[in-house]
Design an enzyme around this catalytic site. Structure first.
Site, PDB file in Angstrom:
ATOM      1  N   GLY A  54      23.235 -94.324 105.220  1.00  0.00           N
ATOM      2  CA  GLY A  54      23.764 -94.340 106.263  1.00  0.00           C
ATOM      3  C   GLY A  54      25.487 -94.365 105.692  1.00  0.00           C
ATOM      4  O   GLY A  54      25.102 -94.332 104.256  1.00  0.00           O
ATOM      5  N   CYS A  55      26.493 -94.789 106.739  1.00  0.00           N
ATOM      6  CA  CYS A  55      27.582 -95.136 106.547  1.00  0.00           C
ATOM      7  C   CYS A  55      26.839 -96.399 104.870  1.00  0.00           C
ATOM      8  O   CYS A  55      26.392 -97.340 105.947  1.00  0.00           O
ATOM      9  CB  CYS A  55      28.246 -95.528 107.416  1.00  0.00           C
ATOM     10  SG  CYS A  55      29.895 -96.242 106.519  1.00  0.00           S
ATOM     11  N   PHE A  56      28.030 -96.519 103.573  1.00  0.00           N
ATOM     12  CA  PHE A  56      27.554 -97.319 102.794  1.00  0.00           C
ATOM     13  C   PHE A  56      28.458 -98.663 103.197  1.00  0.00           C
ATOM     14  O   PHE A  56      28.374-100.069 103.219  1.00  0.00           O
ATOM     15  CB  PHE A  56      27.808 -97.050 101.302  1.00  0.00           C
ATOM     16  CG  PHE A  56      29.465 -96.478 101.058  1.00  0.00           C
ATOM     17  CD1 PHE A  56      30.495 -96.119 102.505  1.00  0.00           C
ATOM     18  CD2 PHE A  56      29.162 -95.285  99.826  1.00  0.00           C
ATOM     19  CE1 PHE A  56      31.531 -95.284 101.488  1.00  0.00           C
ATOM     20  CE2 PHE A  56      30.516 -94.539 100.166  1.00  0.00           C
ATOM     21  CZ  PHE A  56      31.204 -94.427 100.339  1.00  0.00           C
TER      22      PHE A  56
END
Length: 233
Positions: A54-56
């Site tokens: 997902g979002c880093f």
């Protein structure tokens, strides 16, 4: 979603539009997982591994608070160098996944232990091309393995967790060879630490770090190792 990059006020509007503010939706809860039955043998003073979940921002934040991690850099893996920029990756058509390259001391923390953190607190490995409010192939769960040993340990642990049925659904994490890692733009680095009050961070990412501290205190470090601090001092 480019709205994810706005400052706190605009981010609040974006989260409201996603329907998550006030809805009770938050970061995934930690799942208590067994230790890997198979792990690497430390043969080098440092090692790198690439995780996509997902979002880093949140994945980077979790690993920056992990003992034995020497550096954790947000970036892109799975596509080519020409398309490795945020605006292009955000189209979901580049093959890239938002990823974090973790450099670690295998004598302090093993690859298997990092996998346990990844599957337990960093993301939900059972959702296909989605984490929280973020959807698209760029948010897929993936392990970009650095050689046959990482591949062996990663695949064995996924099989172990599926066999133990520790999740309500099967793990969808992709295991793929690492063909290149491309660091993300500077404004993405250390984002969870630099913007703790940003609604997206407070809602989805800080709880992951808190889960690491609560469930694996022996692997938690209070002060994160930051990209901005590398090469200083």
């Amino acid at each position: 979603m480019n709205t994810r990059l706005t400052m706190a006020a605009t981010a609040a509007v974006a989260l409201a539009a996603w329907g998550v503010l006030g809805s009770g939706v938050a970061a995934e809860k930690a799942v208590q997982l067994p230790l890997p039955a198979q792990d690497e043998k430390a043969t080098a003073p440092t090692e790198t591994a690439v995780f996509a979940g997902g979002c880093f921002w949140g994945v980077q934040g979790v690993f920056q608070h992990t003992k034995g991690v020497l550096n954790a850099v947000s970036g892109y893996a799975g596509g080519d160098a020409a398309s490795a920029n945020y605006d292009t990756v955000s189209t979901g058509r580049t093959g890239h996944a938002e990823s974090v390259q973790v450099t670690f001391d295998p004598k302090q923390v093993s690859y298997g232990q990092l996998l346990r953190i990844f599957f337990s607190v960093a993301h939900d490995p059972t959702t296909l091309n989605r984490q929280g409010p973020d959807t698209g192939t760029q948010y897929r769960s993936a392990l970009f393995v650095n050689g046959p040993e990482q591949k062996r340990v990663a695949e064995a642990y996924i099989a172990q967790l599926d066999a133990a049925r520790v999740f309500p659904s099967r793990i969808v994490t992709q295991v793929a060879p690492l063909t290149g890692f491309h660091p993300a733009e500077a404004y993405h680095q250390d984002y969870a630490t630099l913007h703790p009050q940003q609604p997206y961070i407070a809602t989805f990412d800080l709880p992951k770090i808190a889960n690491l501290k609560a469930t694996m205190p022996d692997l938690y470090r209070e002060q994160p190792v930051l990209v901005a601090a590398q090469g200083k001092g």
